[in-house]
Scaffold this motif. Structure first.
Motif, PDB file in Angstrom:
ATOM      1  N   UNK A  96     -17.509   6.912  66.151  1.00 12.04           N
ATOM      2  CA  UNK A  96     -18.286   8.007  66.764  1.00 12.04           C
ATOM      3  C   UNK A  96     -18.846   7.521  68.110  1.00 12.04           C
ATOM      4  N   UNK A  97     -18.347   8.092  69.190  1.00  6.68           N
ATOM      5  CA  UNK A  97     -18.776   7.639  70.511  1.00  6.68           C
ATOM      6  C   UNK A  97     -20.180   8.133  70.889  1.00  6.68           C
ATOM      7  N   UNK A  98     -20.683   9.208  70.215  1.00  2.00           N
ATOM      8  CA  UNK A  98     -22.017   9.716  70.556  1.00  2.00           C
ATOM      9  C   UNK A  98     -23.103   8.713  70.207  1.00  2.00           C
ATOM     10  N   UNK A  99     -22.898   7.910  69.163  1.00  2.00           N
ATOM     11  CA  UNK A  99     -23.873   6.882  68.809  1.00  2.00           C
ATOM     12  C   UNK A  99     -23.915   5.787  69.879  1.00  2.00           C
ATOM     13  N   UNK A 100     -22.735   5.412  70.405  1.00  2.61           N
ATOM     14  CA  UNK A 100     -22.697   4.426  71.484  1.00  2.61           C
ATOM     15  C   UNK A 100     -23.369   4.968  72.748  1.00  2.61           C
ATOM     16  N   UNK A 101     -23.164   6.261  73.004  1.00  2.00           N
ATOM     17  CA  UNK A 101     -23.817   6.871  74.171  1.00  2.00           C
ATOM     18  C   UNK A 101     -25.334   6.862  73.996  1.00  2.00           C
ATOM     19  N   UNK A 102     -25.819   7.221  72.785  1.00  2.00           N
ATOM     20  CA  UNK A 102     -27.261   7.195  72.529  1.00  2.00           C
ATOM     21  C   UNK A 102     -27.808   5.765  72.655  1.00  2.00           C
ATOM     22  N   UNK A 137     -22.479  -3.185  77.768  1.00  2.00           N
ATOM     23  CA  UNK A 137     -21.647  -3.479  76.599  1.00  2.00           C
ATOM     24  C   UNK A 137     -21.432  -2.224  75.759  1.00  2.00           C
ATOM     25  N   UNK A 138     -22.498  -1.416  75.566  1.00  2.00           N
ATOM     26  CA  UNK A 138     -22.369  -0.181  74.785  1.00  2.00           C
ATOM     27  C   UNK A 138     -21.454   0.808  75.490  1.00  2.00           C
ATOM     28  N   UNK A 139     -21.528   0.857  76.829  1.00  2.00           N
ATOM     29  CA  UNK A 139     -20.680   1.789  77.583  1.00  2.00           C
ATOM     30  C   UNK A 139     -19.223   1.353  77.507  1.00  2.00           C
TER      31      UNK A 139
END
Length: 831
Positions: A783-789, A805-807
């Motif tokens: 789920x990429x939305x968690x990485x964006x948050x 790193x998260x991006x």
């Protein structure tokens, strides 16, 4: 006045208009409105100088009503209404005289019956024609309403009637001084009433028809034009007076405001409506002016009979149509006029009715018979039949108008409106208060009651529509310096006050004053205040810190309001029984009672009193069948009483159920709250968009109460609590989701994790927020939305390496994410 040579035979009609005017005045005084009405309120406000802005519109009304300022405030409404009765009686007197002056020589049969020079109706029963016209006009509902409450319309109609009468008198005696006075009065009327601009071509055509080429004679044309221009100087009076006072407006601004308003009505009013209204007013007048030849080319007896029958039929149809308009069918001014009374059309219709009745009185009078034998017998029989029908009409039409109009007039001019206002005033503190209203009519009605009782000085009356204007704030501060703070002044002062500033002002005012609303409302004030109902007025109370919604209503408040509405039952029942959408007073009372009832019924429903709430929703809907809030609430109430869980309609077209209303502001402001889960959810979203988080939370909370299975509403409630800085309540709600044991989808679990992390971040627990997001990202690595948050969390904490790193992890999952690429660019610049 006519000479003896031309006086009608059998009856001296010279005093008939005077007697008819006197009788009409007696009727109007007997049924006079003894207080303010919806119709007379704007004129009273302007004449009394209550408004904070200088008067601009309808200068003649203002000048005529201005002397009434010397009277005590309690007498001014009645004095104004008496002025309306005087204008109406004079108008009917001119109408009667105008009917008498109408020539009955347009057809061959009329010329045979009335062979005199001016062909005035001279039968012994000629008085029936002006009497009938006066009864048709005076007993017509719209005319009667404006004759017993001064709206200014009757003064405009008096000017119109004077102009019509002047044209007919000039045709009779040829005195040019009449046209000079006509031009001057017409100029005054144009400055006061845009409708006379539209009627100007008709009057010019009538004068050209009567005078012929002499109309264009230089001396006559210049003289009448000059007097008309002199009357138009009235345009300048109010702008000049307004610009000399303490006002930010210039003379030209005030003058252009009046001219622009008149232009708007003339340009934008639908042309088809004028054409339809003209079919029973202007067209009959045109037919009256056509002089038909004695022969139409037909020499046979049958041809002559058919031609006569054709004329009789046309006159009968016009008579029926002009009389029918007085009963307000769908093609009448009352139905088509978009709220405007259009009294000149009723006047012309009554004038035409008098003429066409006179036609039958003349043509079918026994002295008009000119044949012998069988033809004489047929004509006598026709005279008997037509005469019977005419007499029945002269009696039956006025009785029908009285039957239709009198009950509504009695309700309109009775105590109903005053009682509505007085029940508001009696619920206000004796020591005074700050009174706010979104509806200026409600505000002015309460002001009229307070002025009449000499209590206006104890109350600050604020129109919330104007509160953002610093000039209006200064006006309130000047009028009530001890109760309302003056706004900031100087070059840095804001041009408009924003909603936080206005809320701050009201909070400061409420610390030292009782603050009341005159109707239920919503908006930015209600982020800080909640309403406590006291009948038809609502006390504003500050929310307790850390609370979401208002406290439950105390038993004493429920009992007080229940007794209040029970006492108003008979008054509301009368409005239901005599409801008329075209009657401004009855319609306004129905809407206001329906609004208040719907609001109180929602309070009862939320308190669990479903049966009482259902009865009130039903009554609110009968008071105003166009109230969509009451209709939706009643449907929900029936489901709740059956024990059924309300269905959740999440469609995007919910506003289609609003009927004539197309926005939330319009439907809620006019009709009151909607207590239904789908509407509560949508309204909560609307409040969120307007940054009104407390009101949004209240709506989401209600949606959850009505349908506990609505997870979207629960999630929206928690999110709104976080946005509204009520983090502890949000975390408690999130914890209840997690311990409820209810299965959640992956999407719901992800949204819940992001929301919980956000709540911890707002609370200042950044480590806790990071831990929650890291844990969720471990469980749902795709789920990429968690990485964006997570990246946003690091950016807010200035942890750029962790954010990068998260991006990068986000871009591995979604290489084409524009949002992630932009974030990476921003972080790279920071690094």
């Amino acid at each position: 006045m006519e000479s003896n040579q031309h006086r009608p035979v059998g009856l001296d009609t010279s005093r008939l208009p005077l007697w008819l005017a006197a009788g009409a005045f007696a009727l109007f005084v007997f049924t006079l409105n003894r207080w303010v009405s919806i119709l007379s309120l704007p004129t009273l406000v302007a004449a009394g100088g209550w408004d904070w802005n200088p008067a601009v519109y309808q200068p003649l009304n203002f000048l005529v009503a201005l002397p009434l300022r010397v009277l005590p405030a309690a007498w001014q409404p009645v004095a104004l209404n008496l002025l309306a009765a005087v204008c109406a009686a004079a108008t009917l007197g001119l109408l009667a005289r105008s009917v008498i002056l109408l020539p009955q020589d347009q057809t061959r049969d009329q010329r045979w019956a009335e062979p005199s020079e001016h062909s005035l109706l001279s039968t012994p029963n000629a008085w029936l024609a002006p009497l009938f016209a006066v009864l048709v006009a005076g007993l017509q509902l719209t005319f009667w309403e404006h004759a017993t409450a001064f709206s200014g319309e009757m003064l405009d109609l008096l000017i119109f009637a004077f102009c019509v009468w002047s044209v007919l008198e000039y045709r009779f005696d040829g005195r040019e001084s009449r046209l000079t006075r006509l031009a001057f009065v017409y100029g005054l009327g144009v400055a006061n009433n845009f409708a006379l601009i539209a009627f100007l071509p008709a009057f010019v055509v009538a004068l050209v028809w009567i005078r012929g080429r002499s109309f264009f004679r230089a001396d006559f044309f210049l003289r009448t034009t000059g007097w008309g221009a002199a009357g138009l100087l009235l345009y300048l009076g109010l702008p000049l007076a307004g610009s000399l006072g303490d006002t930010p407006y210039t003379f030209w601004q005030l003058l252009k405001a009046n001219l622009a308003a008149q232009k708007y009505f003339l340009v934008h009013f639908p042309r088809y409506v004028v054409l339809l209204l003209g079919l029973t007013s202007l067209l009959p007048v045109l037919v009256m002016g056509i002089r038909w030849p004695s022969s139409v080319g037909e020499t046979s007896g049958y041809g002559e009979t058919l031609a006569k029958l054709g004329f009789h039929l046309v006159h009968a149809l016009f008579l029926i149509a002009c009389v029918a308009v007085a009963f307000d069918p769908k093609f009448s001014p009352r139905k088509l006029g978009y709220g405007l009374p259009f009294l000149p059309f009723y006047f012309l219709g009554a004038l035409s009715a008098g003429y066409f009745l006179g036609y039958f009185l003349a043509v079918f009078h026994p002295r008009a018979h000119r044949f012998r034998g069988h033809r004489a017998f047929r004509e006598r029989a026709a005279s008997l039949v037509v005469g019977t029908v005419v007499y029945l009409g002269v009696v039956g039409v006025p009785l029908g108008l009285i039957y239709r109009s009198l009950p509504i007039i009695q309700t309109t001019n009775g105590p109903a409106l005053r009682e509505f206002v007085e029940v508001k005033v009696t619920r206000l503190p004796a020591s005074g208060a700050v009174l706010l209203a979104d509806d200026p009519v409600n505000l002015r009605l309460v002001e009229a009651a307070l002025r009449g009782a000499n209590r206006a000085q104890d109350f600050v009356l604020g129109d919330t529509r104007l509160m953002a204007n610093p000039a209006y704030q200064r006006f309130l501060a000047q009028q009530h310096p001890a109760h309302w703070p003056a706004p900031a002044s100087g070059p840095k002062a804001p041009v408009q006050l924003d909603s936080p500033a206005l809320t701050h002002v009201l909070i400061n005012v409420a610390r030292s004053n009782a603050v009341y609303y005159l109707q239920p409302s919503f908006g930015y004030y209600f982020e800080a205040f909640h309403l406590v109902p006291h009948g038809l007025v609502y006390e504003l109370k500050l929310f307790e810190p850390g609370t979401v919604g208002p406290p439950p209503l105390p038993e004493a408040t429920i009992r007080e309001n229940a007794e209040f509405w029970q006492k108003l039952g008979p008054a509301m029942g009368e409005i239901v029984s005599r409801r008329d959408p075209q009657n401004s007073t009855l319609a306004a009372l129905g809407r206001n009672y329906s609004l208040g009832l719907n609001h109180w019924a929602v309070d009862l429903q939320r308190a669990g009193q479903l049966d009482a709430a259902g009865r009130l929703f039903d009554l609110a809907l009968r008071l105003n069948p166009d109230n969509p809030s009451a209709a939706i609430n009643l449907a929900l109430n029936e489901n709740l009483r059956k024990g059924a869980t309300p269905a959740v309609d999440m469609s995007k077209n919910l506003t289609d159920r609003f009927g004539q209303y197309r926005t939330w502001d319009a439907v809620l402001g006019a009709n009151g709250p909607i207590d239904e889960p789908s509407f509560a959810f949508r309204l909560g979203q609307e409040f969120v968009r307007n940054f009104q988080y407390r009101q949004a939370a209240i709506q989401f909370q209600r949606a959850v109460q009505l349908n506990p299975q609505n997870f979207d509403a629960q999630l929206a409630l928690a999110s709104t609590l976080v946005q509204g800085q009520l983090v502890d309540q949000a975390l408690q709600l999130i914890a209840s989701f997690q311990t409820a044991g209810r299965p959640l989808s992956v999407t719901q679990q992800i949204e819940l994790a992001k929301l919980e992390a956000r709540a911890h971040f707002v609370k200042g627990d950044r480590a806790g927020a990071e831990m929650i997001l890291r844990g969720a990202q471990t469980r749902y690595p795709q789920d990429d939305s968690l990485l964006d948050a997570l990246a946003q969390l690091y950016l807010l904490g200035a942890k750029f390496k962790e954010a990068l790193a998260a991006i990068d992890a986000h871009l591995k999952l979604a290489p084409d994410s524009v949002h992630a690429l932009l974030n990476k660019g921003a972080v790279t610049i920071q690094l």
